[in-house]
Design a protein around this motif. Sequence first.
Motif, PDB file in Angstrom:
ATOM      1  N   UNK A   1      -2.748 -14.726  19.865  1.00  0.00           N
ATOM      2  CA  UNK A   1      -1.837 -13.690  19.383  1.00  0.00           C
ATOM      3  C   UNK A   1      -2.190 -13.358  17.934  1.00  0.00           C
ATOM      4  N   UNK A   2      -1.909 -12.124  17.523  1.00  0.00           N
ATOM      5  CA  UNK A   2      -2.202 -11.701  16.159  1.00  0.00           C
ATOM      6  C   UNK A   2      -0.942 -11.780  15.314  1.00  0.00           C
ATOM      7  N   UNK A   3      -1.065 -12.407  14.148  1.00  0.00           N
ATOM      8  CA  UNK A   3       0.041 -12.596  13.217  1.00  0.00           C
ATOM      9  C   UNK A   3      -0.190 -11.694  12.009  1.00  0.00           C
ATOM     10  N   UNK A   4       0.662 -10.687  11.856  1.00  0.00           N
ATOM     11  CA  UNK A   4       0.545  -9.738  10.744  1.00  0.00           C
ATOM     12  C   UNK A   4       1.309 -10.294   9.544  1.00  0.00           C
ATOM     13  N   UNK A   5       0.557 -10.747   8.544  1.00  0.00           N
ATOM     14  CA  UNK A   5       1.180 -11.487   7.443  1.00  0.00           C
ATOM     15  C   UNK A   5       1.840 -10.596   6.403  1.00  0.00           C
TER      16      UNK A   5
ATOM     17  N   UNK B   1       8.448  -5.616   6.135  1.00  0.00           N
ATOM     18  CA  UNK B   1       7.246  -5.790   5.327  1.00  0.00           C
ATOM     19  C   UNK B   1       7.564  -6.494   4.017  1.00  0.00           C
ATOM     20  N   UNK B   2       6.684  -7.375   3.581  1.00  0.00           N
ATOM     21  CA  UNK B   2       6.859  -8.057   2.297  1.00  0.00           C
ATOM     22  C   UNK B   2       7.033  -7.031   1.176  1.00  0.00           C
TER      23      UNK B   2
ATOM     24  N   UNK C   1      -9.834   4.456   9.656  1.00  0.00           N
ATOM     25  CA  UNK C   1     -10.710   3.673   8.790  1.00  0.00           C
ATOM     26  C   UNK C   1     -10.840   4.336   7.422  1.00  0.00           C
ATOM     27  N   UNK C   2     -11.051   5.638   7.417  1.00  0.00           N
ATOM     28  CA  UNK C   2     -11.202   6.360   6.156  1.00  0.00           C
ATOM     29  C   UNK C   2      -9.926   6.277   5.331  1.00  0.00           C
ATOM     30  N   UNK C   3      -8.775   6.469   5.986  1.00  0.00           N
ATOM     31  CA  UNK C   3      -7.499   6.440   5.269  1.00  0.00           C
ATOM     32  C   UNK C   3      -7.204   5.046   4.727  1.00  0.00           C
ATOM     33  N   UNK C   4      -7.511   4.013   5.501  1.00  0.00           N
ATOM     34  CA  UNK C   4      -7.233   2.651   5.040  1.00  0.00           C
ATOM     35  C   UNK C   4      -8.152   2.265   3.892  1.00  0.00           C
ATOM     36  N   UNK C   5      -9.413   2.703   3.935  1.00  0.00           N
ATOM     37  CA  UNK C   5     -10.307   2.428   2.815  1.00  0.00           C
ATOM     38  C   UNK C   5      -9.828   3.113   1.549  1.00  0.00           C
ATOM     39  N   UNK C   6      -9.211   4.275   1.712  1.00  0.00           N
ATOM     40  CA  UNK C   6      -8.685   4.995   0.557  1.00  0.00           C
ATOM     41  C   UNK C   6      -7.453   4.297  -0.007  1.00  0.00           C
ATOM     42  N   UNK C   7      -6.596   3.767   0.876  1.00  0.00           N
ATOM     43  CA  UNK C   7      -5.309   3.234   0.430  1.00  0.00           C
ATOM     44  C   UNK C   7      -5.363   1.776  -0.012  1.00  0.00           C
ATOM     45  N   UNK C   8      -6.322   1.001   0.493  1.00  0.00           N
ATOM     46  CA  UNK C   8      -6.385  -0.421   0.126  1.00  0.00           C
ATOM     47  C   UNK C   8      -7.006  -0.541  -1.263  1.00  0.00           C
ATOM     48  N   UNK C   9      -6.219  -1.055  -2.189  1.00  0.00           N
ATOM     49  CA  UNK C   9      -6.662  -1.134  -3.582  1.00  0.00           C
ATOM     50  C   UNK C   9      -7.936  -1.962  -3.702  1.00  0.00           C
ATOM     51  N   UNK C  10      -8.965  -1.380  -4.286  1.00  0.00           N
ATOM     52  CA  UNK C  10     -10.187  -2.108  -4.597  1.00  0.00           C
ATOM     53  C   UNK C  10     -11.204  -2.182  -3.487  1.00  0.00           C
TER      54      UNK C  10
ATOM     55  N   UNK D   1      -2.238  -6.698   8.028  1.00  0.00           N
ATOM     56  CA  UNK D   1      -1.472  -5.730   8.799  1.00  0.00           C
ATOM     57  C   UNK D   1      -1.919  -4.312   8.523  1.00  0.00           C
ATOM     58  N   UNK D   2      -1.586  -3.413   9.458  1.00  0.00           N
ATOM     59  CA  UNK D   2      -2.157  -2.064   9.386  1.00  0.00           C
ATOM     60  C   UNK D   2      -1.139  -0.931   9.473  1.00  0.00           C
ATOM     61  N   UNK D   3       0.158  -1.254   9.458  1.00  0.00           N
ATOM     62  CA  UNK D   3       1.153  -0.199   9.676  1.00  0.00           C
ATOM     63  C   UNK D   3       2.204  -0.171   8.558  1.00  0.00           C
ATOM     64  N   UNK D   4       1.822  -0.538   7.345  1.00  0.00           N
ATOM     65  CA  UNK D   4       2.793  -0.742   6.274  1.00  0.00           C
ATOM     66  C   UNK D   4       3.603   0.513   5.960  1.00  0.00           C
ATOM     67  N   UNK D   5       2.933   1.625   5.741  1.00  0.00           N
ATOM     68  CA  UNK D   5       3.658   2.846   5.366  1.00  0.00           C
ATOM     69  C   UNK D   5       4.609   3.280   6.480  1.00  0.00           C
ATOM     70  N   UNK D   6       4.139   3.228   7.714  1.00  0.00           N
ATOM     71  CA  UNK D   6       4.966   3.602   8.859  1.00  0.00           C
ATOM     72  C   UNK D   6       6.181   2.682   8.979  1.00  0.00           C
ATOM     73  N   UNK D   7       5.966   1.382   8.759  1.00  0.00           N
ATOM     74  CA  UNK D   7       7.058   0.410   8.856  1.00  0.00           C
ATOM     75  C   UNK D   7       8.121   0.676   7.788  1.00  0.00           C
TER      76      UNK D   7
END
Length: 388
Positions: free
Chosen positions: A210-214, A263-264, A361-370, A244-250
């Motif tokens: 199972x996948x655990x989204x931290x 979300x944390x 992929x493009x959007x996540x690369x843009x949004x993930x800092x660094x 995890x991959x759905x932070x903004x939506x969550x």
Amino acid sequence: MEKIFENTEIAFALKSNSDLKKAHFLFSMMAKPAMVRLGTSLTNFSLKIGLPVKGLIKNTIFKQFCGGVTEDDCLPIINQLSEKGVMSLLDYSVEGKEDEEDFDNAMRKKIALIDFADSHNGIPFASLKPTALGRFALWQKVSEGKELSSAETAEWKRIENRFDAICKNAHDKNIPVLIDAEESWMQDAADRLTEEMMLRYNKENTIVYNTIQCYRWDRLEYTKHLQTLGKEKGIKVGAKIVRGAYMEKENERAEEMGYRSPICESKEATDVNFDKVLSYILDHLDTFSLFVGSHNESSTYLAMELMKERQIVQDHEKIWFGQLYGMSDQISYNLAFNKYNTVKLIPFGPVKEVIPYLIRRAEENTSVAGQTGRELTLIKAELRRRKL
């Protein structure tokens, strides 16, 4: 600990100068949010009116992040990676299907990919996205504990049967299957069904993960629940940990509907939670097998340090590291070079149908800092090294 991820010679050994320059161009574009939004809009518009852009996409972003159109197309990449000690995980990245025929087709495709992995060296895992097997709305309704109609009950039974058919084939072929995590409002049903599959198929080997989204603040408690389940039922628990991959939506949904976000509260809190889950699992390897799905160098170094402190050998059969194809090569190839079990997740599928994945992929690369900046820095460093 030695900073092994700075070694660009190992990281980019499979890439020509031309490959690196193309990657540099792509990541440079992804560093500009306005360019990503414009590119997304133009791509969607061009496809909608039938402009011939698939060739351009295939030779740029598709080539960077995907292995090919079919699983056979991916074999040259799988073989190249294997020569460097990096294993592969094929992911048929076609999304957004919504009818029963599509769900049955998805089940058959996943079973075929497990068979493909069984017949080819270098593919130790398979993967499964729960909503590929049934309507999201039904997963949500089951998660919320709402009463199902007779038609929905039959529909849910078909989902269970598809899920079971895939996990049974994985068990029969001894190919572990990583079950993806998705949005929190459908996840309880996916967790329960995945746990049922663990009880059924994880008695001798770790087959179902199972996948655990931290980035969810409740996932350490859920990890402890899985450890208790494993102990009480005498099964081996598979855990893939990701941020995890759905932070903004969550966060948007929680605000809109007036409940506490799952979300944390910050990136720092997510990092702390990830590291706590990582440490807890490594302290309970008698129950768990661990797949660390991360592009974060700090957390990867921490995993290596914890393994060393606990005198766990680098290539321990219960511990794997994984990154997406086309990203974080400094992590994947240097881990493999240093004898850690390492996997690249390789998406594939028809170009047009994989585009939603590529846009994400493009959007996540843009949004993930660094993330994008780090890719660019390493590519520049390797090009300079080669020039010198």
